[in-house]
Design an enzyme around this catalytic site. Structure first.
Site, PDB file in Angstrom:
ATOM      1  N   SER A 243       0.859  -1.192   0.000  1.00 18.96           N
ATOM      2  CA  SER A 243       0.000   0.000   0.000  1.00 18.96           C
ATOM      3  C   SER A 243       0.890   1.235   0.000  1.00 18.96           C
ATOM      4  O   SER A 243       2.068   1.153   0.372  1.00 18.96           O
ATOM      5  CB  SER A 243      -0.861   0.008   1.259  1.00 18.96           C
ATOM      6  OG  SER A 243      -0.042   0.242   2.387  1.00 18.96           O
ATOM      7  N   ASP A 244       0.343   2.372  -0.401  1.00 22.68           N
ATOM      8  CA  ASP A 244       1.036   3.621  -0.090  1.00 22.68           C
ATOM      9  C   ASP A 244       0.861   3.842   1.412  1.00 22.68           C
ATOM     10  O   ASP A 244       0.004   3.228   2.050  1.00 22.68           O
ATOM     11  CB  ASP A 244       0.487   4.799  -0.911  1.00 22.68           C
ATOM     12  CG  ASP A 244       1.476   5.965  -0.938  1.00 22.68           C
ATOM     13  OD1 ASP A 244       2.373   6.005  -0.074  1.00 22.68           O
ATOM     14  OD2 ASP A 244       1.353   6.842  -1.813  1.00 22.68           O
ATOM     15  N   TRP A 245       1.646   4.706   1.974  1.00 18.64           N
ATOM     16  CA  TRP A 245       1.710   4.836   3.434  1.00 18.64           C
ATOM     17  C   TRP A 245       0.340   5.231   4.002  1.00 18.64           C
ATOM     18  O   TRP A 245      -0.160   6.319   3.732  1.00 18.64           O
ATOM     19  CB  TRP A 245       2.800   5.844   3.799  1.00 18.64           C
ATOM     20  CG  TRP A 245       4.153   5.193   3.955  1.00 18.64           C
ATOM     21  CD1 TRP A 245       5.008   5.379   4.998  1.00 18.64           C
ATOM     22  CD2 TRP A 245       4.806   4.254   3.085  1.00 18.64           C
ATOM     23  NE1 TRP A 245       6.141   4.606   4.832  1.00 18.64           N
ATOM     24  CE2 TRP A 245       6.042   3.905   3.680  1.00 18.64           C
ATOM     25  CE3 TRP A 245       4.469   3.646   1.879  1.00 18.64           C
ATOM     26  CZ2 TRP A 245       6.932   2.997   3.103  1.00 18.64           C
ATOM     27  CZ3 TRP A 245       5.344   2.744   1.298  1.00 18.64           C
ATOM     28  CH2 TRP A 245       6.548   2.432   1.915  1.00 18.64           C
ATOM     29  N   ASN A 246      -0.260   4.319   4.726  1.00 19.84           N
ATOM     30  CA  ASN A 246      -1.607   4.497   5.275  1.00 19.84           C
ATOM     31  C   ASN A 246      -2.694   4.438   4.218  1.00 19.84           C
ATOM     32  O   ASN A 246      -3.800   4.909   4.445  1.00 19.84           O
ATOM     33  CB  ASN A 246      -1.742   5.838   6.013  1.00 19.84           C
ATOM     34  CG  ASN A 246      -1.355   5.713   7.461  1.00 19.84           C
ATOM     35  OD1 ASN A 246      -1.329   4.615   7.982  1.00 19.84           O
ATOM     36  ND2 ASN A 246      -1.064   6.827   8.085  1.00 19.84           N
ATOM     37  N   GLY A 247      -2.382   3.859   3.098  1.00 13.32           N
ATOM     38  CA  GLY A 247      -3.351   3.893   1.988  1.00 13.32           C
ATOM     39  C   GLY A 247      -4.328   2.728   1.953  1.00 13.32           C
ATOM     40  O   GLY A 247      -5.256   2.741   1.158  1.00 13.32           O
TER      41      GLY A 247
END
Ligand code: BGC
Length: 665
Positions: free
Chosen positions: A223-227
């Protein structure tokens, strides 16, 4: 090595407890995987990004912006750049490079355009493939990002890109497909936005159907960071690694335990992801063990790669009466002014920004290259009037063009446009240097400007290349990887880039969990960038593929012949007809004369960068594969070539065709 590693990954998986598996699929400490300490599975360290190592503790080479790399249209340059960046990552013991970014340029305003490869799917694909191959050969995994349609940073976490499937397949997914199939990237990163109503990390159509079933991807999706907005959905959709595991957001490890306890996530779904992470870790470890050459950190060779990228990527857009190159001589008076003269921004901001050690500025480089001239940093009217030429440096910087924000299309009125006008009013030999990650409004001031250079973000030493071009030590050869329209309204996506009523300015998106999702409809479909101008029959201010040189080139002898497997070979000759050595970028465009679906008038399907001495001629053959003639047929879920006539054009830009031929397929 494939089967041995798979077997080892299976053995480790079978030996792991449920809690160890839950641990492994959540990243930690921002950029690490957790490994499995009990079983000796090591942790992996990741770092940003495509344009060099962003690590405050280790000095790294700050390369020119990725869009400048695209402007070189040089696959070898992309390979050299990718290799140099990766070497610095390995020298700092980084295992995973969080890049390259390959989202396409839909308008000038996306705050992250500078870290992507321009508007064209074919150009972006070829450059991304060269970069990925070279970087991974250094013993790390690339992470091609942001999958997909993160084409705006205007409240990116609430932005739902609404895109039809044909447009996705032909345009926005192309560079990802190429990086997977031809580049062999070992990892991909999903994006922050939604795609057709679903967050991309949770989008099973994207991460499973397209990526794994259709493209045969056998690597890792993070995932993208916190995505990963819904963990259960994301793991079921095909995401493998949840980054970065900030406890406030995903509550690690509780939610995943609960999902497994309640049966909302099946143990097999978790196992699939754990297996991918194990396999990925073992592959990276093996690549590193197999390498004998020690990696080099920041060094003179990497600085040379950065400088050469700038030399080849800076685009000369205008040169009235051949004002450039200037001949530096004793007694010459030059004024250098504008906010980007000193210091000059080396990069846009956010995850891609590498803090430059000892950056060169435009002012510094001009002084260094013209020691016999008097160089004044001033915009006082009387000095401007007495100068032989005035160099005005304008544009954006890491504060105003950056991740998490969009930026305006217009240059700053007081800072930039007024300064340009003031200089033009006092000196006809005004040269404007633009420092920005993409196009800016120019029509309102360009007519009175003698010369314009687009320098993108030049990196730590690229201002030397700007000065070398101004004084003729380097013949400019960059070509626009974007279209620059006359006005914002002229652009392909102008009418549907932002939700109605919104402005291009947004605050950083810290408030995203509380904002409502809004739609961004890609109504222009496949007619993005230069395809839009062809269809509308309109001329942009500067077309895609455009760039001036201090020499001239002549094209001749086009021959188009069918090749094996449904492709074609396009052969032609290019001759340098001027007095200086220079490089030309010959561009091959293909157009279906009659099609059952609306297709672009022509699409870029091949290119060749040729370095020619004065009078030298070279024969080039550009190979087109079957895909070069195809469109994506959604009903058949396949690429289809409709028999009939195709136009084959060779151009010096998308609006300047030099040779035209036909092929009946
Ligand atoms: C960016 C990614 C980056 C990640 C890790 C995110 O905010 O969108 O491009 O790789 O942070 O720093």
């Amino acid at each position: 090595m494939g089967e041995t590693i798979r077997q080892e990954a299976r053995r480790l998986l079978a030996a792991m407890t449920r809690d160890e598996k839950i641990d492994l699929v959540h990243g930690v400490d921002n950029v690490w995987t957790r490994g499995v300490p009990r079983l000796g599975v090591r942790k992996l360290r990741m770092a940003d990004a495509s344009m060099g190592l962003r690590d405050d503790l280790v000095p790294a080479t700050a390369f020119p912006a990725f869009i400048a790399l695209a402007a070189t249209w040089n696959r070898e340059r992309a390979a050299a750049y990718g290799q140099a960046v990766a070497e610095e990552f390995r020298a700092a013991d980084v295992d995973v490079l969080l890049g390259p970014g390959v989202n396409l340029y839909r308008t000038a305003c996306c705050g992250r355009n500078f870290e992507y490869l321009g508007e064209d799917p074919y150009l972006a694909s070829r450059m991304a493939v060269a970069y990925v191959r070279a970087a991974q050969a250094e013993g790390l995994s690339t992470t091609v990002k942001h999958f997909a349609c993160n084409n705006s940073d205007w409240h990116r976490c609430c932005s739902n890109s609404v895109v039809d499937e044909r447009t996705l397949r032909e345009v926005y997914l192309q560079a990802f497909e190429a990086a997977v199939k031809d580049g062999g990237t070992r990892a991909l990163m999903t994006s922050y936005n939604l795609l057709n109503g679903e967050y991309t990390a949770c989008n099973r159509w994207l991460s499973h159907k397209v990526l794994r079933e259709d493209w045969g991807f056998d690597g890792l999706v993070m995932s993208d960071w916190n995505g990963a907005r819904d963990l259960g959905k994301a793991f079921r959709a095909g995401m493998d690694l949840d980054m970065p595991g900030v406890t406030q957001w995903n509550g690690y490890p509780k939610p995943l335990r609960e999902l497994l306890d309640s049966g909302q996530l099946k143990p097999e779904d978790l196992d699939r992801s754990v297996f991918q992470i194990l396999k990925w870790t073992l592959e990276i470890q093996k690549m590193q063990e197999d390498r004998s050459r020690p990696p080099r950190g920041r060094c003179a060779d990497h600085a040379a790669v950065a400088l050469q990228t700038a030399r080849e990527g800076i685009v000369l857009l205008r040169n009235r009466d051949n004002l450039l190159p200037l001949e530096a001589r004793p007694g010459m008076r030059l004024c250098v002014t504008g906010p980007a003269a000193y210091p000059t921004a080396t990069s846009g901001g956010g995850a891609a920004e590498v803090k430059a050690v000892d950056p060169v500025s435009i002012l510094g480089a001009v002084c260094a290259l013209a020691p016999e001239a008097t160089v004044l940093r001033t915009d006082r009217a009387e000095e401007l009037a007495r100068a032989d030429a005035v160099i005005v440096c304008v544009g954006y910087d890491a504060e105003r063009e950056r991740e998490g924000l969009d930026r305006p299309w217009e240059l700053h009125w007081h800072r930039d446009v007024n300064v340009i006008r003031h200089c033009q009013n006092h000196n006809p030999n005004t040269i404007v240097v633009i420092v920005a990650g993409g196009g800016v409004e120019m029509a309102s001031w360009i007519d009175k400007t003698a010369a314009v250079l687009h320098a993108w973000y030049p990196g730590e030493n690229g201002c030397q290349a700007i000065a070398e071009i101004i004084f003729g030590k380097v013949n400019p050869s960059g070509r626009l990887p974007i279209t620059i329209p006359r006005s914002w309204a002229d652009g392909a996506a102008a009418a549907n880039y932002l939700p109605p009523g919104a402005s291009h300015y947004n605050l950083p998106d810290y408030d995203w969990p509380t904002r409502a999702v809004f739609d961004v409809k890609y109504e222009e479909g496949v007619f993005v960038g230069h395809r839009h101008f062809d269809r509308a029959g309109r001329t942009p201010l500067f077309p895609f593929g455009f760039g001036l040189s201090y020499t001239t080139f002549e094209y001749s002898g086009l021959r188009v012949t069918k090749s094996a497997a449904g492709g074609a070979d396009v052969a032609f000759r290019v001759r340098n007809t001027g007095a200086r050595a220079g490089a030309e970028v010959a561009q091959v465009y293909v157009g279906d004369v009659q099609a059952s679906v609306p297709r672009p008038v022509k699409e870029l399907k091949g290119f060749a960068r040729l370095v020619l001495e004065p009078g030298q001629e070279q024969e080039v053959t550009v190979a087109l594969d079957r895909r070069a003639f195809a469109f994506f047929d959604v009903a058949r879920q396949d690429w289809v070539v409709e028999p009939g006539e195709f136009r084959i054009c060779v151009g010096a830009s998308s609006q300047e065709m030099r040779l035209e031929g036909k092929l009946v397929v």
